[in-house]
Design an enzyme around this catalytic site. Structure first.
Site, PDB file in Angstrom:
ATOM      1  N   SER A 245       0.848  -1.203   0.000  1.00  0.00           N
ATOM      2  CA  SER A 245       0.000   0.000   0.000  1.00  0.00           C
ATOM      3  C   SER A 245       0.880   1.248   0.000  1.00  0.00           C
ATOM      4  O   SER A 245       2.053   1.173   0.359  1.00  0.00           O
ATOM      5  CB  SER A 245      -0.869   0.022   1.266  1.00  0.00           C
ATOM      6  OG  SER A 245      -1.629  -1.166   1.340  1.00  0.00           O
ATOM      7  N   GLY A 246       0.291   2.357  -0.388  1.00  0.00           N
ATOM      8  CA  GLY A 246       1.020   3.626  -0.347  1.00  0.00           C
ATOM      9  C   GLY A 246       1.288   4.165  -1.738  1.00  0.00           C
ATOM     10  O   GLY A 246       0.783   3.646  -2.746  1.00  0.00           O
ATOM     11  N   SER A 247       2.124   5.197  -1.796  1.00  0.00           N
ATOM     12  CA  SER A 247       2.326   5.924  -3.064  1.00  0.00           C
ATOM     13  C   SER A 247       3.470   5.355  -3.904  1.00  0.00           C
ATOM     14  O   SER A 247       3.534   5.579  -5.101  1.00  0.00           O
ATOM     15  CB  SER A 247       2.591   7.399  -2.754  1.00  0.00           C
ATOM     16  OG  SER A 247       3.786   7.510  -1.983  1.00  0.00           O
ATOM     17  N   THR A 248       4.384   4.609  -3.296  1.00  0.00           N
ATOM     18  CA  THR A 248       5.496   4.065  -4.096  1.00  0.00           C
ATOM     19  C   THR A 248       5.080   2.788  -4.811  1.00  0.00           C
ATOM     20  O   THR A 248       5.424   2.549  -5.962  1.00  0.00           O
ATOM     21  CB  THR A 248       6.724   3.797  -3.192  1.00  0.00           C
ATOM     22  OG1 THR A 248       6.998   4.977  -2.442  1.00  0.00           O
ATOM     23  CG2 THR A 248       7.933   3.401  -4.013  1.00  0.00           C
TER      24      THR A 248
ATOM     25  N   GLY B  17       3.273   1.819   8.237  1.00  0.00           N
ATOM     26  CA  GLY B  17       1.961   2.168   8.759  1.00  0.00           C
ATOM     27  C   GLY B  17       1.582   3.614   8.518  1.00  0.00           C
ATOM     28  O   GLY B  17       0.530   4.076   8.934  1.00  0.00           O
ATOM     29  N   GLY B  18       2.461   4.321   7.789  1.00  0.00           N
ATOM     30  CA  GLY B  18       2.152   5.728   7.477  1.00  0.00           C
ATOM     31  C   GLY B  18       0.824   5.851   6.742  1.00  0.00           C
ATOM     32  O   GLY B  18       0.103   6.820   6.881  1.00  0.00           O
TER      33      GLY B  18
ATOM     34  N   GLU C 192      -0.497  -5.462   5.671  1.00  0.00           N
ATOM     35  CA  GLU C 192       0.879  -5.482   5.151  1.00  0.00           C
ATOM     36  C   GLU C 192       1.717  -6.496   5.929  1.00  0.00           C
ATOM     37  O   GLU C 192       2.481  -7.261   5.347  1.00  0.00           O
ATOM     38  CB  GLU C 192       1.504  -4.091   5.261  1.00  0.00           C
ATOM     39  CG  GLU C 192       0.893  -3.087   4.291  1.00  0.00           C
ATOM     40  CD  GLU C 192       1.413  -1.690   4.496  1.00  0.00           C
ATOM     41  OE1 GLU C 192       1.919  -1.378   5.599  1.00  0.00           O
ATOM     42  OE2 GLU C 192       1.331  -0.889   3.548  1.00  0.00           O
TER      43      GLU C 192
ATOM     44  N   LYS D  87      13.464   7.691   2.838  1.00  0.00           N
ATOM     45  CA  LYS D  87      13.027   6.716   3.849  1.00  0.00           C
ATOM     46  C   LYS D  87      14.213   5.996   4.488  1.00  0.00           C
ATOM     47  O   LYS D  87      14.043   5.201   5.421  1.00  0.00           O
ATOM     48  CB  LYS D  87      12.089   5.689   3.215  1.00  0.00           C
ATOM     49  CG  LYS D  87      10.896   6.251   2.480  1.00  0.00           C
ATOM     50  CD  LYS D  87      10.021   7.074   3.397  1.00  0.00           C
ATOM     51  CE  LYS D  87       8.731   7.516   2.759  1.00  0.00           C
ATOM     52  NZ  LYS D  87       7.795   6.409   2.513  1.00  0.00           N
TER      53      LYS D  87
HETATM   54  O1  DER Z   1       1.629   2.298   5.386  1.00  0.00           O
HETATM   55  C1  DER Z   1       2.665   1.837   4.889  1.00  0.00           C
HETATM   56  O2  DER Z   1       3.522   1.192   5.523  1.00  0.00           O
HETATM   57  C2  DER Z   1       2.894   2.086   3.447  1.00  0.00           C
HETATM   58  O3  DER Z   1       3.779   1.127   2.982  1.00  0.00           O
HETATM   59  C3  DER Z   1       3.364   3.512   3.249  1.00  0.00           C
HETATM   60  O4  DER Z   1       3.747   4.076   4.488  1.00  0.00           O
HETATM   61  C4  DER Z   1       4.521   3.616   2.323  1.00  0.00           C
HETATM   62  O5  DER Z   1       4.760   4.963   2.130  1.00  0.00           O
HETATM   63  P1  DER Z   1       4.868   5.618   0.676  1.00  0.00           P
HETATM   64  O6  DER Z   1       3.520   6.184   0.361  1.00  0.00           O
HETATM   65  O7  DER Z   1       5.926   6.636   0.854  1.00  0.00           O
HETATM   66  O8  DER Z   1       5.252   4.535  -0.302  1.00  0.00           O
END
Ligand code: DER
Length: 242
Positions: free
Chosen positions: A31-34, A106-107, A114, A132
């Site tokens: 999940s997330g933007s990358t 968990g951002g 996950e 990161k």
């Molecule tokens: O929630 C998470 O762990 C996601 O992997 C996310 O935190 C990853 O961050 P990104 O949006 O910078 O890829």
């Protein structure tokens, strides 16, 4: 955008170097933007007649609602972990990666699924922009604390336990802000508490202590899990940690 170039570079190289098109079949998508660029890369393989017959057979396992959308929007087959308890490879982002490949995640509030997926996979590859990468201990770099998923009625109890039992400097219930009145609710209908521990001397021990707290579903500390991390830079170069 430079940051998007960095994310894309890390994600593309990670897929190109680690996905074994001919032998992998159950693919975890984080999940997330990358990880958006991981799905984008898989979609490109799907369109390439050299790989289409293999990639169209992939079963992709999501780590939340956003991840499920990524899989469906890329034209990939979607499957559930109940039917595929062993995953060949998972690609996911991270909020912080220390030199020992220990992670804070968990951002995006998706850490429970996950963790379920990454610990069910034979190989877990992290994709991230170079911001990161923590130069030293976990927590030295990421300043938003360790995300902890809690069952809603227990959030006050867990917040107090974090402050009193494991010396969290702060433990804050994550609010929805403009997106949602009140606390954010995860894909699993739980709350998130972000706990700031500063530099974490012993992530594995801290993780165990948090997990034992009544009301805690999962904590965003991932140790002995990631096999490799790809850090992208704005100029398209990528550093690898393994
Ligand atoms: O929630 C998470 O762990 C996601 O992997 C996310 O935190 C990853 O961050 P990104 O949006 O910078 O890829």
């Amino acid at each position: 955008l430079p940051i998007e170039n960095a994310k894309r570079a890390a994600a593309y190289l990670a897929v190109d170097e680690n996905l074994d098109i001919f032998h992998h079949r159950i693919i975890g998508v984080g999940s997330g933007s990358t990880v958006i660029y991981v799905a984008e890369r898989l979609g490109q393989y799907l369109k390439d007649e050299k790989f289409r017959d293999y990639v169209s057979q992939f079963i992709c396992i999501a780590t939340g609602f956003q991840s499920k959308q990524l899989i469906m929007d890329s034209g990939l087959q979607y499957g559930i972990i109940e039917q595929h308890p062993v995953i060949d490879i998972v690609f996911d982002g991270a909020d912080e990666v220390d030199p020992n490949l220990q992670l804070i995640k968990g951002g995006g509030a998706c850490l429970f699924q996950e963790k379920l997926i990454s610990t069910s996979a034979k190989t877990f590859i992290v994709v991230a922009d170079s911001s990161k990468r923590a130069p030293s201990k976990l927590g030295s770099h990421w300043r938003k604390g360790v995300p902890i998923e809690v069952v809603p009625p227990a959030y006050v109890r867990v917040r107090n336990d974090l402050l009193t039992k494991v010396n969290a400097k702060t433990a804050v219930l994550r609010e929805g802000g403009k997106a949602k009145a009140g606390p954010i609710v995860t894909d699993n209908s739980n709350f998130i508490i972000d706990a700031d521990f500063g530099e974490i001397e012993d992530p594995k021990t801290l993780y165990k202590e948090i997990k034992l707290m009544v009301g805690v579903v999962e904590a965003g500390i991932f140790v002995d899990n990631a096999a490799k991390a790809y850090f992208g830079n704005a100029d398209g170069s990528v550093e690898i940690l393994d």
